[in-house]
Structure formats: structure tokens, C-alpha cells
Write a protein that holds these residues in place. Sequence first.
Motif, mmCIF file in Angstrom:
data_model
loop_
_atom_site.group_PDB
_atom_site.id
_atom_site.type_symbol
_atom_site.label_atom_id
_atom_site.label_comp_id
_atom_site.label_asym_id
_atom_site.label_seq_id
_atom_site.Cartn_x
_atom_site.Cartn_y
_atom_site.Cartn_z
ATOM 1 N N MET A 1 2.092 48.876 77.424
ATOM 2 C CA MET A 1 2.897 50.073 77.327
ATOM 3 C C MET A 1 2.823 50.598 75.898
ATOM 4 O O MET A 1 3.030 49.862 74.947
ATOM 5 C CB MET A 1 4.344 49.740 77.698
ATOM 6 N N ASP A 2 2.543 51.880 75.764
ATOM 7 C CA ASP A 2 2.499 52.509 74.449
ATOM 8 C C ASP A 2 3.877 53.042 74.098
ATOM 9 O O ASP A 2 4.523 53.707 74.906
ATOM 10 C CB ASP A 2 1.503 53.675 74.442
ATOM 11 N N TYR A 3 4.326 52.722 72.886
ATOM 12 C CA TYR A 3 5.607 53.228 72.420
ATOM 13 C C TYR A 3 5.570 53.330 70.906
ATOM 14 O O TYR A 3 4.699 52.770 70.246
ATOM 15 C CB TYR A 3 6.760 52.316 72.862
ATOM 16 N N GLU A 4 6.527 54.069 70.375
ATOM 17 C CA GLU A 4 6.635 54.225 68.934
ATOM 18 C C GLU A 4 8.110 54.133 68.570
ATOM 19 O O GLU A 4 8.963 54.715 69.240
ATOM 20 C CB GLU A 4 6.084 55.594 68.542
ATOM 21 N N ILE A 5 8.413 53.395 67.531
ATOM 22 C CA ILE A 5 9.781 53.309 67.034
ATOM 23 C C ILE A 5 9.839 54.177 65.787
ATOM 24 O O ILE A 5 9.090 53.959 64.838
ATOM 25 C CB ILE A 5 10.175 51.855 66.710
ATOM 26 N N ALA A 6 10.699 55.192 65.817
ATOM 27 C CA ALA A 6 10.759 56.133 64.698
ATOM 28 C C ALA A 6 12.199 56.538 64.422
ATOM 29 O O ALA A 6 13.069 56.429 65.286
ATOM 30 C CB ALA A 6 9.918 57.371 65.020
ATOM 31 N N PHE A 7 12.425 57.032 63.212
ATOM 32 C CA PHE A 7 13.762 57.471 62.820
ATOM 33 C C PHE A 7 13.984 58.880 63.331
ATOM 34 O O PHE A 7 13.187 59.785 63.096
ATOM 35 C CB PHE A 7 13.902 57.430 61.299
ATOM 36 N N TYR A 14 17.371 54.980 64.550
ATOM 37 C CA TYR A 14 16.039 54.712 65.088
ATOM 38 C C TYR A 14 16.074 54.820 66.607
ATOM 39 O O TYR A 14 17.070 54.488 67.250
ATOM 40 C CB TYR A 14 15.560 53.316 64.680
ATOM 41 N N ARG A 15 14.956 55.286 67.184
ATOM 42 C CA ARG A 15 14.823 55.407 68.633
ATOM 43 C C ARG A 15 13.426 54.955 69.038
ATOM 44 O O ARG A 15 12.508 54.952 68.232
ATOM 45 C CB ARG A 15 15.014 56.850 69.099
ATOM 46 N N ILE A 16 13.295 54.600 70.311
ATOM 47 C CA ILE A 16 11.987 54.245 70.863
ATOM 48 C C ILE A 16 11.482 55.441 71.651
ATOM 49 O O ILE A 16 12.184 55.974 72.510
ATOM 50 C CB ILE A 16 12.085 53.014 71.771
ATOM 51 N N TYR A 17 10.293 55.877 71.325
ATOM 52 C CA TYR A 17 9.663 56.992 72.026
ATOM 53 C C TYR A 17 8.500 56.447 72.841
ATOM 54 O O TYR A 17 7.685 55.676 72.336
ATOM 55 C CB TYR A 17 9.169 58.047 71.028
ATOM 56 N N THR A 18 8.459 56.819 74.108
ATOM 57 C CA THR A 18 7.392 56.373 75.012
ATOM 58 C C THR A 18 6.810 57.581 75.704
ATOM 59 O O THR A 18 7.344 58.687 75.608
ATOM 60 C CB THR A 18 7.958 55.427 76.089
ATOM 61 N N GLY A 19 5.749 57.350 76.437
ATOM 62 C CA GLY A 19 5.238 58.396 77.298
ATOM 63 C C GLY A 19 6.207 58.612 78.449
ATOM 64 O O GLY A 19 7.137 57.833 78.672
ATOM 65 N N TYR A 20 5.999 59.688 79.187
ATOM 66 C CA TYR A 20 6.902 60.045 80.284
ATOM 67 C C TYR A 20 7.076 58.901 81.276
ATOM 68 O O TYR A 20 8.178 58.649 81.756
ATOM 69 C CB TYR A 20 6.369 61.294 80.995
ATOM 70 N N GLU A 21 6.005 58.177 81.540
ATOM 71 C CA GLU A 21 6.030 57.106 82.543
ATOM 72 C C GLU A 21 7.059 56.020 82.217
ATOM 73 O O GLU A 21 7.640 55.417 83.108
ATOM 74 C CB GLU A 21 4.633 56.491 82.668
ATOM 75 N N PHE A 22 7.291 55.783 80.927
ATOM 76 C CA PHE A 22 8.201 54.711 80.513
ATOM 77 C C PHE A 22 9.462 55.247 79.834
ATOM 78 O O PHE A 22 10.169 54.509 79.158
ATOM 79 C CB PHE A 22 7.477 53.750 79.561
ATOM 80 N N ALA A 23 9.755 56.529 80.022
ATOM 81 C CA ALA A 23 10.867 57.165 79.309
ATOM 82 C C ALA A 23 12.203 56.474 79.562
ATOM 83 O O ALA A 23 13.002 56.310 78.634
ATOM 84 C CB ALA A 23 10.958 58.641 79.693
ATOM 85 N N ALA A 24 12.463 56.058 80.786
ATOM 86 C CA ALA A 24 13.755 55.425 81.095
ATOM 87 C C ALA A 24 13.919 54.118 80.325
ATOM 88 O O ALA A 24 15.011 53.798 79.848
ATOM 89 C CB ALA A 24 13.887 55.182 82.599
ATOM 90 N N ILE A 25 12.829 53.371 80.159
ATOM 91 C CA ILE A 25 12.897 52.103 79.426
ATOM 92 C C ILE A 25 13.175 52.366 77.956
ATOM 93 O O ILE A 25 14.061 51.744 77.353
ATOM 94 C CB ILE A 25 11.597 51.285 79.613
ATOM 95 N N GLY A 26 12.452 53.290 77.353
ATOM 96 C CA GLY A 26 12.658 53.625 75.946
ATOM 97 C C GLY A 26 14.066 54.132 75.676
ATOM 98 O O GLY A 26 14.705 53.760 74.691
ATOM 99 N N LEU A 114 7.942 44.253 77.781
ATOM 100 C CA LEU A 114 9.349 44.420 77.435
ATOM 101 C C LEU A 114 9.748 43.489 76.296
ATOM 102 O O LEU A 114 10.404 43.910 75.340
ATOM 103 C CB LEU A 114 10.247 44.172 78.648
ATOM 104 N N ILE A 115 9.344 42.234 76.387
ATOM 105 C CA ILE A 115 9.678 41.258 75.341
ATOM 106 C C ILE A 115 9.106 41.705 73.998
ATOM 107 O O ILE A 115 9.805 41.685 72.974
ATOM 108 C CB ILE A 115 9.180 39.845 75.732
ATOM 109 N N ASN A 116 7.852 42.137 73.973
ATOM 110 C CA ASN A 116 7.237 42.603 72.720
ATOM 111 C C ASN A 116 7.991 43.797 72.156
ATOM 112 O O ASN A 116 8.249 43.874 70.949
ATOM 113 C CB ASN A 116 5.765 42.961 72.934
ATOM 114 N N MET A 117 8.353 44.754 73.018
ATOM 115 C CA MET A 117 9.071 45.942 72.559
ATOM 116 C C MET A 117 10.419 45.562 71.956
ATOM 117 O O MET A 117 10.780 46.013 70.868
ATOM 118 C CB MET A 117 9.304 46.934 73.699
ATOM 119 N N ILE A 118 11.165 44.703 72.640
ATOM 120 C CA ILE A 118 12.501 44.355 72.161
ATOM 121 C C ILE A 118 12.434 43.515 70.885
ATOM 122 O O ILE A 118 13.260 43.685 69.983
ATOM 123 C CB ILE A 118 13.315 43.667 73.277
#
Length: 126
Positions: A1-7, A14-26, A114-118
Amino acid sequence: MDYEIAFDQDENAYRIYTGYEFAAIGEWVSDYVRDLDVIQRVLMAARLAENEKETTEFKHGPFDVILSEEGVSVSRQVDLDSAEEEIKAMFDSQESFYQTSTDGIQAECGLEDLINMIENWHEVLQ
């Protein structure tokens, strides 16, 4: 899963930004998985799902989260009552063109993602 953590300057956090497919998770992680206690509970549930095949469910605000051996499923419920007039106006009098739904958005990903993201999220929050 591609995501970016940005201010996010608007929210001053800080927030997690993902593509549309994973928006609910981010969105769920950004808004509700912020305290060390919650981070630990989610990571423990992911490890239990991975190692013991145990299913854990969380309810955080509008989010329903299910962690199982297949991965994580996040559903975000949406209240469209407030937007109904805007939707009708967009389609003029052609009300049959749209169907409002409160199903919201859903996303799924594997436990490892999920584990890597968290874990990365926890490092950013410290």
C-alpha cells in the motif's frame, strides 16, 4: 500500500495520505490511532490475527474496523442527509439519476501493510 505521512497545516497535525483505494484506512489511522494506548491495541490485534487467527473489531467514531487473518477491513459510514439538497440541485429535476447511500467508503489491506504503516506513524508522532 502506498501512503505518505505529511504535516497538514490546516489541521496543524500530521496525517496519512493514501490513494483513493485506501482512503478509509488512512483517515481512520490519522484521526483515531494517535494515542500510544490505541496504537498498541491495534498492533496487538494485528499480531493476534496473524499468529493466532483471532478476529478483533474496533468502533472508532464513524469507522468500523475488522482485523482478521485475511487482513484489515475499514468502513467509514457517511451521513448524506446534509448533502441531499446539493445532490438534487446537481441533477436538477432528474432525481432518478442518483441513489443516495450511507454505505460510505471501505478499504482493505494486508496485516503486514497495516503493521508497517502504524509503526511508521508511531515514529512520526513521537
